[in-house]
Design an enzyme around this catalytic site. Structure first.
Site, mmCIF file in Angstrom:
data_model
loop_
_atom_site.group_PDB
_atom_site.id
_atom_site.type_symbol
_atom_site.label_atom_id
_atom_site.label_comp_id
_atom_site.label_asym_id
_atom_site.label_seq_id
_atom_site.Cartn_x
_atom_site.Cartn_y
_atom_site.Cartn_z
ATOM 1 N N THR A 18 0.817 -1.209 0.000
ATOM 2 C CA THR A 18 0.000 0.000 0.000
ATOM 3 C C THR A 18 0.851 1.259 0.000
ATOM 4 O O THR A 18 0.598 2.204 -0.757
ATOM 5 C CB THR A 18 -0.935 0.002 1.221
ATOM 6 N N ALA A 19 1.894 1.291 0.840
ATOM 7 C CA ALA A 19 2.731 2.489 0.948
ATOM 8 C C ALA A 19 3.439 2.787 -0.366
ATOM 9 O O ALA A 19 3.442 3.931 -0.848
ATOM 10 C CB ALA A 19 3.743 2.328 2.074
ATOM 11 N N ILE A 49 8.748 -11.353 -1.410
ATOM 12 C CA ILE A 49 8.491 -10.900 -0.042
ATOM 13 C C ILE A 49 7.021 -10.524 0.085
ATOM 14 O O ILE A 49 6.543 -9.595 -0.569
ATOM 15 C CB ILE A 49 9.372 -9.692 0.315
ATOM 16 N N ILE A 52 2.510 -7.215 4.525
ATOM 17 C CA ILE A 52 1.891 -7.490 5.823
ATOM 18 C C ILE A 52 0.407 -7.804 5.636
ATOM 19 O O ILE A 52 -0.124 -8.764 6.178
ATOM 20 C CB ILE A 52 2.082 -6.311 6.783
ATOM 21 N N LYS A 85 -17.120 2.199 5.498
ATOM 22 C CA LYS A 85 -16.818 2.321 6.928
ATOM 23 C C LYS A 85 -17.250 3.709 7.402
ATOM 24 O O LYS A 85 -16.921 4.705 6.760
ATOM 25 C CB LYS A 85 -15.313 2.131 7.166
ATOM 26 N N ILE A 362 -2.632 3.791 6.997
ATOM 27 C CA ILE A 362 -2.806 4.197 5.602
ATOM 28 C C ILE A 362 -2.970 5.710 5.503
ATOM 29 O O ILE A 362 -2.455 6.346 4.569
ATOM 30 C CB ILE A 362 -3.999 3.454 4.973
#
Length: 522
Positions: A18-19, A49, A52, A85, A362
Site C-alpha cells: 500500500t505504501a 516478499i 503485511i 466504513k 494508511i
C-alpha cells in the site's frame, strides 16, 4: 557541475504494498498534472516478499486520494472487495464487562463541526437527555446500528449523505493500485531483489543494487520496504525510536473468517473489542471478515492470545474455527529518528508503526505521499529545506497519533494487569498528561488543534473522551450562553437522523448493487 544545481528527475521507490504504490501513484499523478515530462517514477519490488496485508481500515481521506488518482469508485469497490466504513465501535473499553457489548462510537462526522459550534458542553449539561454523546451530536451511530450504508446507489462517486471511508482487502488493493499506476499513470515497475546501494561522493544514494547485478539509478529514493527499512534504517543507519514503554502492545494474531451465510449483514464500522491483554479488531469485507487480536506479549502468551481470538470468533457466529489458519505478526512499535536523510526518505512501515487501533497507518502514508508530491524538490539544493519541513511535519503527526491511541488506554477503568500498566504515569507522554489535566476542568477546546498537520480533529477527541465516560472528565459546564441555539441544533440532529434512516439503503444491498451496476460518474 555543482551537485546542488543537479535536477531531481528520477524518483526510485523500494517496495510495493500500500505504501509503495500510493506513493508512486501520487507522485506520477502530480507530475503529470504539472506537465512535467522529464520526470521518471520507478518502483522496485521483490515479489518473493509478502506484504503485511492486514491494514484494511481507512479514513475518509481515502476518497479524495482515489478521486485525485482518477480511480473509478465502483471499480475500486469491486476489485478490492471493499465495503463502507463510518467509524469504529469500541466494545467494553470503558470497564470490565465480559460477555457484554457496552460500546461507544468514534465516528467520522458530527452534524455540526465543534470548531464552529461545540455541542459537547450542552450534552454534558444534560440538554440531550440520556443519549450517548455520539448519538446526540451525529446521525452515524444510529445509521450504524441500523446497518445502513452512507449513500444511495444514485449518489455520485465519492459523495455521501454522511461521511465515510472504506474497509478493503490489502493484498487486492496493492495489486489494483499497481495496475492503475503502471497502465494509467506511467510508473515503471521493476521486479528484483534488493542487494545494496551504490553511494555518491556526497553521501547520497546514487543507485539501488539488485541481486542479479542490475543497478537502478535515481536522484531521490523512497523507502517503502516495510519493517526492514532497508534504505533509511539499514543503509543510511537512521536509528529507531521504540515506544514500547508507551504503547504496550507488540504482537497480533490475525485470522480471516467467513460469514455465517452469503446474505449475512455487513457492518459498516470497525469493531474493536477490549480483552484482558489487548483488543480484537473485526473488519467486514464483501466476502469475509478480517479479524485479529492485538496484544502485549509481556502479559499473555501467543497460544493464549490465539485461543482468545478463536473463542471470540465462535461467540460471533463462526461455526468451525479449527479450520481457520492464523498468522502471528510481531509489531515494531515506534518511529525512525529522522524520516528523511540526505536524498532518502521513508514512508509507511519503514518510517514508523503504531498499533492499528485507529487505522492510522494508511492515512499517514497518504499524508506523507501528499506532502512529498506537493513539495518535491526540483534540485538537490532544494532538498535540505524540504527535508526539514517533512521531518517536522511527520514527527508531529506520529507523536500526536501516539497520544491519541494511548488516550484510549489511559481513560479505561478496566482492572487487569495490562490495563493497570497502561495507566502508570511513566507510560503516559507528557503532552497527553497535559491535555488530560486541562480537560478535567475545562473540556476540549478548538484552540488545541491549530496545526494543519493535526491527524485527529477536536471531534475525535470528544468522541473518545465522552464515549468512554471516564470518571473525572465530566466537567461542570460554565457560561452556556447559547442554550436555546444548542437545543435547536440537538433537535436538528434528531430530525436528520430520522430522515437518513428512511433514505439510506441496507449496507450489503448497496454494495451488491455497486458491484453489479457501478456508480454514477463524478
Amino acid at each position: 557541475m555543482d551537485v546542488n544545481q543537479s535536477k531531481v528527475r528520477s524518483i526510485v521507490i523500494l517496495g510495493g504494498g500500500t505504501a509503495g504504490w500510493i506513493t508512486a501513484a501520487k507522485l506520477a499523478r502530480q507530475l503529470s498534472l504539472s506537465n512535467s515530462t522529464n520526470y521518471k517514477v520507478t518502483l522496485v519490488e521483490s515479489l518473493d516478499i509478502p506484504i503485511i496485508g492486514v491494514g484494511e481500515g481507512t479514513w475518509p481521506t481515502m476518497r479524495k486520494t482515489l478521486a485525485e488518482l482518477g480511480i473509478d469508485e465502483g471499480d475500486f469497490l469491486r476489485e478490492c472487495r471493499a465495503t463502507f466504513k463510518q467509524g469504529t465501535r469500541f466494545v467494553n473499553w470503558r470497564a470490565d464487562a465480559s460477555g457484554t457489548d457496552r460500546h461507544y462510537y468514534h465516528l467520522f462526522g458530527s452534524i455540526f463541526d465543534p470548531a464552529d459550534f461545540n455541542l459537547a458542553p450542552y450534552w454534558l449539561a444534560g440538554l440531550a437527555g440520556e443519549k450517548a454523546y455520539a448519538d446526540a451530536v451525529s446521525a452515524q451511530a444510529h445509521v450504524c446500528e441500523l446497518g445502513l450504508a452512507p449513500k444511495q446507489v444514485t449518489t455520485r462517486q465519492y459523495d455521501g449523505l454522511i461521511s465515510y471511508a472504506y474497509h478493503l482487502d490489502a493484498g487486492s488493493f496493492s495489486k489494483f493500485l499497481a495496475k492503475h499506476a503502471v497502465e494509467r499513470l506511467g510508473v515503471k515497475h521493476c521486479e528484483g531483489n534488493f542487494h545494496g546501494v551504490r553511494w555518491a561522493e556526497n553521501g547520497d544514494i546514487a543507485a539501488l543494487q539488485l541481486s542479479d547485478g542490475r543497478e537502478i539509478e535515481g536522484d531521490l529514493f523512497v523507502d517503502c520496504s516495510g519493517f526492514r527499512s532497508l534504505l533509511l534504517g539499514k543503509a543510511c543507519g537512521i536509528g529507531f525510536e521504540s515506544i514500547n514503554d508507551i504503547l504496550l502492545t507488540d504482537s497480533a494474531i490475525a485470522i480471516q473468517a467467513p460469514y455465517s451465510s452469503d446474505d449475512a449483514p455487513i457492518p459498516c464500522f470497525t469493531k474493536s473489542t477490549a480483552q484482558d491483554a489487548g483488543w480484537i479488531w473485526d473488519i467486514s469485507l464483501q466476502n469475509r471478515r478480517g479479524t485479529g487480536h492485538v496484544f502485549s506479549s509481556a502479559h499473555v502468551s501467543d497460544d493464549e492470545a490465539e485461543a482468545t481470538l478463536r473463542k471470540y470468533l465462535v461467540d460471533t457466529g463462526v461455526v468451525d474455527v479449527r479450520e481457520l489458519e492464523s498468522r502471528t505478526i510481531r509489531m515494531n512499535i515506534g518511529y525512525r529518528k529522522q524520516f528523511w536523510h540526505n536524498n532518502c526518505l521513508a514512508i509507511g512501515l519503514s518510517a514508523a508503526f503504531v498499533e492499528p487501533l485507529e487505522a492510522s497507518a494508511i492515512f499517514l502514508v497518504e499524508a506523507a505521499a501528499n506532502m512529498l508530491a506537493e513539495m518535491l524538490p526540483r534540485t538537490r539544493g532544494d532538498m535540505p529545506y524540504v527535508r526539514k519541513v517533512f521531518n517536522q511535519s511527520m514527527s508531529f503527526r506520529w507523536k500526536r497519533t501516539i497520544d491519541f491511541i494511548k488516550m484510549h488506554y489511559v481513560l479505561s477503568e478496566r482492572t487487569g494487569k495490562f490495563w493497570q500498566d497502561n495507566r502508570l504515569p511513566e507510560t503516559i507522554p507528557a503532552s497527553l498528561s497535559d491535555d488530560l489535566a486541562y480537560w478535567r476542568s475545562h473540556g476540549v477546546s478548538k484552540y488545541q488543534f491549530s496545526s494543519t498537520f493535526e491527524p485527529f480533529p477536536q471531534e475525535s477527541y470528544q468522541h473518545v473522551l465522552y464515549g468512554m465516560q471516564a470518571s473525572g472528565y465530566q466537567v461542570e459546564t460554565q457560561r452556556l450562553a447559547f442554550e436555546e441555539e444548542a437545543v435547536r441544533r440537538l433537535n436538528q440532529v434528531s430530525e436528520i437522523k430520522a430522515a437518513l434512516a428512511n433514505e439510506l439503503p441496507d449496507h450489503r444491498t448497496l454494495v451488491e448493487k455497486v458491484i453489479r451496476f457501478g456508480m454514477p460518474k463524478i
